[in-house]
Motif scaffolding. Structure first.
Motif, PDB file in Angstrom:
ATOM      1  N   GLY A  50       0.843  -1.189   0.000  1.00  0.00           N
ATOM      2  CA  GLY A  50       0.000   0.000   0.000  1.00  0.00           C
ATOM      3  C   GLY A  50       0.872   1.230   0.000  1.00  0.00           C
ATOM      4  N   ALA A  51       0.345   2.283   0.545  1.00  0.00           N
ATOM      5  CA  ALA A  51       1.055   3.549   0.535  1.00  0.00           C
ATOM      6  C   ALA A  51       0.947   4.206   1.898  1.00  0.00           C
ATOM      7  N   ALA A  52       1.916   5.045   2.194  1.00  0.00           N
ATOM      8  CA  ALA A  52       1.814   5.923   3.349  1.00  0.00           C
ATOM      9  C   ALA A  52       0.940   7.079   2.879  1.00  0.00           C
ATOM     10  N   HIS A  53      -0.346   6.984   3.118  1.00  0.00           N
ATOM     11  CA  HIS A  53      -1.315   7.877   2.502  1.00  0.00           C
ATOM     12  C   HIS A  53      -1.718   9.041   3.407  1.00  0.00           C
ATOM     13  N   ALA A  54      -1.101   9.176   4.560  1.00  0.00           N
ATOM     14  CA  ALA A  54      -1.460  10.230   5.514  1.00  0.00           C
ATOM     15  C   ALA A  54      -1.066  11.609   4.993  1.00  0.00           C
ATOM     16  N   LYS A  55      -1.781  12.600   5.470  1.00  0.00           N
ATOM     17  CA  LYS A  55      -1.469  13.999   5.165  1.00  0.00           C
ATOM     18  C   LYS A  55      -1.584  14.775   6.462  1.00  0.00           C
ATOM     19  N   VAL A  56      -0.447  15.007   7.118  1.00  0.00           N
ATOM     20  CA  VAL A  56      -0.443  15.622   8.446  1.00  0.00           C
ATOM     21  C   VAL A  56       0.698  16.633   8.543  1.00  0.00           C
ATOM     22  N   VAL A  57       0.388  17.787   9.116  1.00  0.00           N
ATOM     23  CA  VAL A  57       1.389  18.786   9.477  1.00  0.00           C
ATOM     24  C   VAL A  57       1.206  19.030  10.963  1.00  0.00           C
ATOM     25  N   ALA A  58       2.253  18.825  11.747  1.00  0.00           N
ATOM     26  CA  ALA A  58       2.161  19.019  13.195  1.00  0.00           C
ATOM     27  C   ALA A  58       3.258  19.975  13.646  1.00  0.00           C
ATOM     28  N   VAL A  59       2.862  21.008  14.368  1.00  0.00           N
ATOM     29  CA  VAL A  59       3.801  21.959  14.968  1.00  0.00           C
ATOM     30  C   VAL A  59       3.429  22.049  16.444  1.00  0.00           C
ATOM     31  N   ASP A  60       4.305  21.524  17.273  1.00  0.00           N
ATOM     32  CA  ASP A  60       4.065  21.485  18.709  1.00  0.00           C
ATOM     33  C   ASP A  60       2.720  20.813  18.994  1.00  0.00           C
ATOM     34  N   ASP A  61       1.762  21.511  19.600  1.00  0.00           N
ATOM     35  CA  ASP A  61       0.476  20.902  19.946  1.00  0.00           C
ATOM     36  C   ASP A  61      -0.601  21.096  18.888  1.00  0.00           C
ATOM     37  N   TYR A  62      -0.248  21.696  17.755  1.00  0.00           N
ATOM     38  CA  TYR A  62      -1.197  21.911  16.665  1.00  0.00           C
ATOM     39  C   TYR A  62      -0.975  20.882  15.572  1.00  0.00           C
ATOM     40  N   ILE A  63      -2.067  20.306  15.081  1.00  0.00           N
ATOM     41  CA  ILE A  63      -1.996  19.314  14.019  1.00  0.00           C
ATOM     42  C   ILE A  63      -3.031  19.674  12.962  1.00  0.00           C
ATOM     43  N   ILE A  64      -2.598  19.695  11.709  1.00  0.00           N
ATOM     44  CA  ILE A  64      -3.540  19.790  10.592  1.00  0.00           C
ATOM     45  C   ILE A  64      -3.558  18.414   9.953  1.00  0.00           C
ATOM     46  N   VAL A  65      -4.721  17.798   9.919  1.00  0.00           N
ATOM     47  CA  VAL A  65      -4.874  16.461   9.339  1.00  0.00           C
ATOM     48  C   VAL A  65      -6.076  16.487   8.403  1.00  0.00           C
ATOM     49  N   GLY A  66      -5.935  15.819   7.275  1.00  0.00           N
ATOM     50  CA  GLY A  66      -7.039  15.785   6.333  1.00  0.00           C
ATOM     51  C   GLY A  66      -6.634  15.168   5.022  1.00  0.00           C
ATOM     52  N   SER A  67      -7.189  15.685   3.944  1.00  0.00           N
ATOM     53  CA  SER A  67      -6.984  15.062   2.636  1.00  0.00           C
ATOM     54  C   SER A  67      -5.992  15.801   1.750  1.00  0.00           C
ATOM     55  N   ASN A  68      -5.502  16.975   2.157  1.00  0.00           N
ATOM     56  CA  ASN A  68      -4.617  17.768   1.308  1.00  0.00           C
ATOM     57  C   ASN A  68      -3.224  17.181   1.157  1.00  0.00           C
ATOM     58  N   ASN A  69      -2.881  16.860  -0.088  1.00  0.00           N
ATOM     59  CA  ASN A  69      -1.480  16.636  -0.433  1.00  0.00           C
ATOM     60  C   ASN A  69      -0.856  18.005  -0.657  1.00  0.00           C
ATOM     61  N   TRP A  70       0.460  18.050  -0.792  1.00  0.00           N
ATOM     62  CA  TRP A  70       1.127  19.295  -1.139  1.00  0.00           C
ATOM     63  C   TRP A  70       1.441  19.261  -2.624  1.00  0.00           C
ATOM     64  N   THR A  71       0.394  19.299  -3.423  1.00  0.00           N
ATOM     65  CA  THR A  71       0.491  19.396  -4.876  1.00  0.00           C
ATOM     66  C   THR A  71      -0.353  20.577  -5.304  1.00  0.00           C
ATOM     67  N   MET A  72      -0.045  21.118  -6.468  1.00  0.00           N
ATOM     68  CA  MET A  72      -0.806  22.245  -6.977  1.00  0.00           C
ATOM     69  C   MET A  72      -2.288  21.879  -7.129  1.00  0.00           C
ATOM     70  N   THR A  73      -2.560  20.696  -7.644  1.00  0.00           N
ATOM     71  CA  THR A  73      -3.949  20.275  -7.847  1.00  0.00           C
ATOM     72  C   THR A  73      -4.691  20.184  -6.527  1.00  0.00           C
ATOM     73  N   SER A  74      -4.061  19.598  -5.518  1.00  0.00           N
ATOM     74  CA  SER A  74      -4.713  19.432  -4.222  1.00  0.00           C
ATOM     75  C   SER A  74      -4.974  20.773  -3.545  1.00  0.00           C
ATOM     76  N   ILE A  75      -4.009  21.659  -3.603  1.00  0.00           N
ATOM     77  CA  ILE A  75      -4.129  22.942  -2.900  1.00  0.00           C
ATOM     78  C   ILE A  75      -4.977  23.947  -3.665  1.00  0.00           C
ATOM     79  N   GLU A  76      -4.916  23.919  -4.989  1.00  0.00           N
ATOM     80  CA  GLU A  76      -5.574  24.963  -5.768  1.00  0.00           C
ATOM     81  C   GLU A  76      -6.862  24.531  -6.473  1.00  0.00           C
ATOM     82  N   LYS A  77      -7.099  23.219  -6.621  1.00  0.00           N
ATOM     83  CA  LYS A  77      -8.239  22.809  -7.437  1.00  0.00           C
ATOM     84  C   LYS A  77      -9.177  21.810  -6.767  1.00  0.00           C
TER      85      LYS A  77
END
Length: 184
Positions: A133-160
């Motif tokens: 399979g794949a490591a399919h997670a999308k997480v950004v964590a800074v200290d006690d803050y976590i952004i988790v969801g479906s966003n990849n860091w690609t132009m299509t994901s972020i802009e479309k």
């Protein structure tokens, strides 16, 4: 309107948070339209003592686009705070050999970041010693803050794409994620 499984996963997660069934936490819904702004704001909040973890399925730096903004923010903050704990893991197997595959795009982005002093590691979905399979997670964590969801860091994901994310402020949840990340 047809709702995606991502919506139900994020919605269920928010219900668990609000009922106190998971962890006491503050949380915010972050749709695609504000994902870049909120992620950059979170990254700007770093200090030299911050613990930063980024786990993504797909990160492809496109010159002049939002993904280059994210890459440049990582580069500038690492230069400003060289001793900060910055850990990035990207999918390393899915689409290997395919120029448009996640692994190849991630390797290109890792080279781009490494040329500026930002180290990137690779991970994949592994079961019984084989890649299944794949490591399919999308997480950004800074200290006690976590952004988790479906966003990849690609132009299509972020802009479309129609993406959904949640930002959570929770020390127990952040600790659990850091443990998960370091066990990969």
């Amino acid at each position: 309107m047809k709702l995606s499984s991502s919506f139900f996963a994020v919605f269920s997660f928010c219900i668990l948070l609000s009922t106190g069934s998971l962890f006491a936490a503050d949380y915010w819904f972050i749709p695609r339209e504000i994902y870049l702004k909120e992620t950059l704001s979170l990254l700007i909040s770093w200090t030299s003592k911050s613990r930063v973890i980024i786990l993504l399925f797909n990160f492809f730096v496109t010159k002049g686009k939002s993904t280059e903004d994210l890459a440049q923010k990582l580069i500038s903050l690492k230069k400003d705070f060289p001793r900060m704990s910055l850990n990035i893991l990207l999918e390393g197997e899915k689409g290997k050999g395919d120029p448009r595959g996640a692994a190849e795009r991630n390797m290109a982005s890792a080279k781009y970041l490494a040329a500026q002093g930002v180290k990137v590691g690779f991970v994949s979905g592994v079961r019984d010693g084989d890649v299944h399979g794949a490591a399919h997670a999308k997480v950004v964590a800074v200290d006690d803050y976590i952004i988790v969801g479906s966003n990849n860091w690609t132009m299509t994901s972020i802009e479309k794409n129609n993406e959904m994310n949640v930002m959570v402020k929770s020390n127990p949840l952040a600790d659990a994620f850091r443990k998960y990340f370091h066990d990969l």
